[in-house]
Design an enzyme around this catalytic site. Sequence first.
Site, PDB file in Angstrom:
ATOM      1  N   ARG A  42       0.842  -1.202   0.000  1.00 23.60           N
ATOM      2  CA  ARG A  42       0.000   0.000   0.000  1.00 23.60           C
ATOM      3  C   ARG A  42       0.879   1.254   0.000  1.00 23.60           C
ATOM      4  O   ARG A  42       1.965   1.262   0.555  1.00 23.60           O
ATOM      5  CB  ARG A  42      -0.895  -0.026   1.241  1.00 23.60           C
ATOM      6  N   ASN A  52       7.809   1.040   0.972  1.00 26.72           N
ATOM      7  CA  ASN A  52       7.983  -0.164   0.170  1.00 26.72           C
ATOM      8  C   ASN A  52       8.896   0.023  -1.034  1.00 26.72           C
ATOM      9  O   ASN A  52       9.398  -0.959  -1.576  1.00 26.72           O
ATOM     10  CB  ASN A  52       6.617  -0.676  -0.295  1.00 26.72           C
ATOM     11  N   ARG A 101      -5.500  -2.454  -6.194  1.00 25.56           N
ATOM     12  CA  ARG A 101      -6.497  -2.732  -5.158  1.00 25.56           C
ATOM     13  C   ARG A 101      -7.506  -1.594  -5.061  1.00 25.56           C
ATOM     14  O   ARG A 101      -7.215  -0.446  -5.408  1.00 25.56           O
ATOM     15  CB  ARG A 101      -5.816  -2.949  -3.811  1.00 25.56           C
ATOM     16  N   SER A 110      -7.644  -1.654   6.934  1.00 29.31           N
ATOM     17  CA  SER A 110      -7.762  -2.861   6.104  1.00 29.31           C
ATOM     18  C   SER A 110      -6.738  -3.905   6.531  1.00 29.31           C
ATOM     19  O   SER A 110      -5.608  -3.575   6.897  1.00 29.31           O
ATOM     20  CB  SER A 110      -7.550  -2.514   4.627  1.00 29.31           C
ATOM     21  N   SER A 112      -4.594  -7.675   5.783  1.00 28.70           N
ATOM     22  CA  SER A 112      -4.019  -8.436   4.673  1.00 28.70           C
ATOM     23  C   SER A 112      -5.037  -9.409   4.112  1.00 28.70           C
ATOM     24  O   SER A 112      -5.137  -9.594   2.895  1.00 28.70           O
ATOM     25  CB  SER A 112      -2.771  -9.194   5.140  1.00 28.70           C
ATOM     26  N   GLN A 133       5.746 -10.842   2.439  1.00 30.40           N
ATOM     27  CA  GLN A 133       5.798  -9.520   3.059  1.00 30.40           C
ATOM     28  C   GLN A 133       6.904  -8.682   2.434  1.00 30.40           C
ATOM     29  O   GLN A 133       8.054  -9.106   2.368  1.00 30.40           O
ATOM     30  CB  GLN A 133       6.044  -9.662   4.556  1.00 30.40           C
ATOM     31  N   ARG A 191      15.497 -22.165  35.830  1.00 28.55           N
ATOM     32  CA  ARG A 191      15.785 -21.564  34.524  1.00 28.55           C
ATOM     33  C   ARG A 191      16.655 -22.510  33.697  1.00 28.55           C
ATOM     34  O   ARG A 191      17.739 -22.927  34.151  1.00 28.55           O
ATOM     35  CB  ARG A 191      16.529 -20.239  34.707  1.00 28.55           C
TER      36      ARG A 191
END
Length: 437
Positions: A42, A52, A101, A110, A112, A133, A191
Amino acid sequence: MASRKRVPTESHNKGPEGSAVAVGKRSRAGDQRHIAALILARGGSKGIPLKNIKTLAGIPLIGWVLRAAVDSELFDSVWVSTDHDDIEKVALSSGARVHRRSAEVSKDSSTSLDTIQEFLRLYPEVDIVCHIQATSPCLHPFHLKGALEYITEQGYDSVFAVVRRHHFRWQEVKKEKGELTRPLNLDPANRPRRQDWDGELCENGSFYFSTRDLIEKQGLLQGGKVAYYEMRPEYSVDIDVDIDWPVAEQRVLRYGYFGRDSPEVVRLLLCNVSGCLTEGRIFLSASGAEMISVNTRDTAGLRMLQREGVEVVLLTSSLDPVAQDLSQIVSQRLGCEVLRVGERPLEDLRPLVKKRDLTWKDVAYMGNEEVDVEVLNLAGLSAVPSDAPLMAINGAKYICSAAGGRGAVREFTEHIRLQKKKAKSQLEQDRIDRTNC
């Protein structure tokens, strides 16, 4: 598992009004399902505008995963789902198709899943979706191949990427309850040592394979018969969550995927003197003598490669007599060959590569001009300084952050050395894959 060779077709870059015609020939018998890679990108970003396509180590961020998806030859179609023109241009230039889109699935709210469901409604031919991704730049084709085999060969409905973490986790508790935190995955009185604990599997967000039935009928990306694909920590880079840009660049330079022809071990480095070892400036003395300088870090980098068995050949041009004189001095100190090349360097370099019984995959090349583009494209590893012209930058597999004569050669030599370490890391990943089978 047989792979599918991706062949461009006339319909390759059609928009959402076209059908999802396969871009590769199937070579796998039995499984005839259409498998699509889908990267969601997007335009809106609250943190980094147009993140992106922001340049990461010389390549738009989304370009790293697109290169891995296209080169894997696993997918019948590779798509980018976006609402932004600039992202569309990068997607098309990387060999992907574009799904524009709708506004309904381009909001901050929105999910995925919303976007993937819209994609499937528009392209009924798609049977399996791999949601990759965009912010996972250390993805490699072998990761995708190993994960897809769970669906195509073992009948799983969904597969997602994980990384193994050895973190002790605590839950925050409201103060009025008298305590601030309580343990979630450990007993403080016992632990475990790291070597005695297998750790936990955490989603790293790199990719999610899902069948159409799972997404459409159940509204899920993970469900049905579920498998995980374990990636090593060095490949599990998520810029969205836990890493900033300078750190991400260092991780990508070390563990990113630089193309199918990227060699595991370089045997020959061809390096232009002018514009790579030098910065393009000429100094004039009082007597009128011309002088140019060389960065000692660059020559030190070349020596390191030589110590590791990489042959270095310096390239010079008859059009640059000052650089020719300098190259002779440098070659004497390094003990390397100097070769004069003409206006088409490839014609002079082909015999040299053939004489050494090498392929271009064994060769690293550093240039800085438009005439170098042919060799930049052919070489297994190729680089240009940051101040190279655009044509040369577009032909290189690696763009240095340093300029010519100011550490670019040293940077490229470090990158070559890192590829060797990365090859060893991939062998370790292959061991994990075999263990998990």
